[in-house]
Design an enzyme around this catalytic site. Structure first.
Site, PDB file in Angstrom:
ATOM      1  N   HIS A 113       0.828  -1.218   0.000  1.00  0.00           N
ATOM      2  CA  HIS A 113       0.000   0.000   0.000  1.00  0.00           C
ATOM      3  C   HIS A 113       0.855   1.257   0.000  1.00  0.00           C
ATOM      4  O   HIS A 113       1.937   1.291   0.573  1.00  0.00           O
ATOM      5  CB  HIS A 113      -0.887   0.033   1.248  1.00  0.00           C
TER       6      HIS A 113
ATOM      7  N   LYS B 137       2.107  -0.391  15.366  1.00  0.00           N
ATOM      8  CA  LYS B 137       3.537  -0.491  15.643  1.00  0.00           C
ATOM      9  C   LYS B 137       3.935  -1.719  16.479  1.00  0.00           C
ATOM     10  O   LYS B 137       5.119  -2.060  16.549  1.00  0.00           O
ATOM     11  CB  LYS B 137       4.016   0.771  16.398  1.00  0.00           C
TER      12      LYS B 137
ATOM     13  N   TYR C 199       4.614   6.436  10.240  1.00  0.00           N
ATOM     14  CA  TYR C 199       3.734   5.311   9.893  1.00  0.00           C
ATOM     15  C   TYR C 199       4.477   4.228   9.116  1.00  0.00           C
ATOM     16  O   TYR C 199       4.312   3.034   9.391  1.00  0.00           O
ATOM     17  CB  TYR C 199       2.521   5.813   9.079  1.00  0.00           C
TER      18      TYR C 199
END
Ligand code: RFL
Ligand code: PHB
Length: 399
Positions: free
Chosen positions: A72, A298, A386
């Site tokens: 992605h 995470k 991210y």
């Protein structure tokens, strides 16, 4: 029995560490409290940083994620009923995230371990660790009614938040930092196509947080923020889908394909760090040492980076007869852990409804989100965290 590294726990940390050490010719045995099927039945994380995917390849188990993972380039934020894509790849000079379930990753690692003929003791009872403050550590456990002892050079505590390793450290030698959030996440796994082409949709709404994620093009994972004391039984599938829809923008709510849940569970949210991560010949890795709320995706990725640092340290010890990596492990891992703790806490605070959020708090969250999506600087800050900061971020090279 004797081995070089005794690994406690066959979650992602323990299995990945075992595989990397095996590749480097370092003997290891894993002792796991549960059965293999039980470990595979736990539905957890789904988003892998590039660092984690690279590590799976290095461990020789990259085929699964290469075939079954979905790469992605963006995530999506929803607030005030409006969608805002964030081009994480564009903002980070080409970095991506990969959707691939923790279950699948664990299965790949288990298969590689058994193909290599490595020892994993499942369903081990009364696991205890001894002598790690001296030169001859050992692990004791029971299996099929018999007591066993495993002697080793080092113990890797990969046994999760409720494990025995951290609990075995003398109280005065460990400092714990903790924040417990006043809500949980109700998660549903369903065989329906994902609603969004973006990796993950994070929705802030007056009714609380909602999240849309995927495991494959035919399997989706969705969450809604729920009260901490809520019970899964109180949530029929219909109630879950209705609530999720009300937290998304109208077009997405309309487009979402619903179906029967194949798993439904509530996870509490917690931030936790234990310092240091090394006690003599005992090393903690993954959830045994730290927990992040899942909002930043995470937890699993931090487990992987701990394992990267720890496996490099052991390899340096055995190959180069140097303890520099071992001596540096805790400091190195904790620097990365705190960066991820900060990010996960910040995103959790921004996206959720807290008991004292009220009208003012909601408006402030919306103003911050509006700033975020319109400021390239802040979008980039979100994106670079991210996709995962580099493993050597902020480090000064060792001499
Ligand atoms: P794990 O996966 O908890 O594995 C630890 C293993 O150790 C075993 N064990 C023992 N073995 C022997 N003796 C003992 N005394 C033992 N005590 C425990 C356990 O049975 C288990 O097999 O830790 P690891 O390997 O460090 O991996 C960490 C990740 O699992 C974790 O960070 C993530 O799954 C966190 N997490 C999530 N992270 C995300 O990024 N996204 C998510 O959506 C997400 N959802 C979650 C989660 C963690 C959860 N937990 C811990 C309850 C949802 C839940 C419910
Ligand atoms: C998931 O796919 O389970 C997932 C994705 C992103 C998160 C948390 C969970 O932040």
């Amino acid at each position: 029995m004797r081995t070089q590294v005794a690994i406690i726990g066959a979650g992602p940390s323990g299995l990945l560490l075992g595989q990397l050490l095996h590749k480097a010719g370092i003997d290891n045995v894993i002792i796991e409290r549960q059965s293999g099927d039980y470990v595979l039945g736990r539905i957890r994380a789904g988003i892998l940083e590039q660092i984690t995917v690279d590590l799976l390849r290095e461990a020789g188990v990259g085929a699964g994620v290469e075939q079954g993972g979905t790469v992605h380039h963006s995530i999506e934020l929803v607030f005030k009923n409006t969608r805002h894509p964030i081009d994480v790849t564009g903002l980070t000079g080409g970095k991506v995230v990969t959707a691939y379930g923790q279950t699948e990753m664990t299965r790949d690692l288990m298969a590689a371990r058994s193909a290599a003929g490595l020892t994993t003791v499942y369903s081990a009872g009364n696991v205890s660790i001894h002598g790690f403050d001296g030169a001859s550590p050992s692990v004791r456990y029971e299996k099929d009614g018999q007591s066993h002892e495993l002697e080793c050079d080092f113990i890797a505590g990969c046994d999760g938040f409720h494990g025995v390793c951290r609990a075995s450290v003398p109280e005065g030698s460990i400092t714990e930092y903790e924040k417990v959030y006043p809500f949980g996440w109700l998660g549903v796994l369903a065989d329906v196509p994902p609603v969004s082409p973006h990796a993950v949709v994070y929705a802030n709404s007056e009714r609380g947080f909602g999240l849309c994620s995927m495991r494959s093009l035919t399997r989706s994972r969705y969450y809604v923020q729920c009260p901490i004391d809520d019970k899964v039984e109180a949530w029929s599938d219909d109630r879950f889908w209705d609530e999720l829809r009300r937290r998304l923008d109208p077009a997405m709510a309309e487009a979402i394909v619903t179906g029967p849940s194949i798993e439904k569970s509530i996870a509490p949210l917690r931030s936790f760090v234990a310092e240091p991560m090394r006690f003599g010949r005992l090393f903690l890795a993954g959830d045994a040492a730290h927990i992040v709320p899942p909002t930043g995706a995470k937890g699993l990725n931090l487990a992987a980076s701990d394992v990267k640092y720890l496996s490099s340290a052991f390899i340096e010890h055995y190959r180069e007869k140097s303890n520099a990596g071992i001596d540096h492990y805790s400091q190195r891992a904790l620097a990365r852990v705190w960066r991820a703790e900060r990010f996960s806490w910040w995103l959790t605070s921004l996206m959720h409804r807290f008991p004292d959020t009220g009208g003012f708090g909601q408006k402030v969250q919306e103003a911050e989100l509006e700033y975020l999506v319109n400021s390239e600087a802040m979008s980039r800050t979100l994106a670079e965290n991210y996709v995962g900061l580099p493993l050597n971020f902020g480090e000064t090279p060792r001499p």
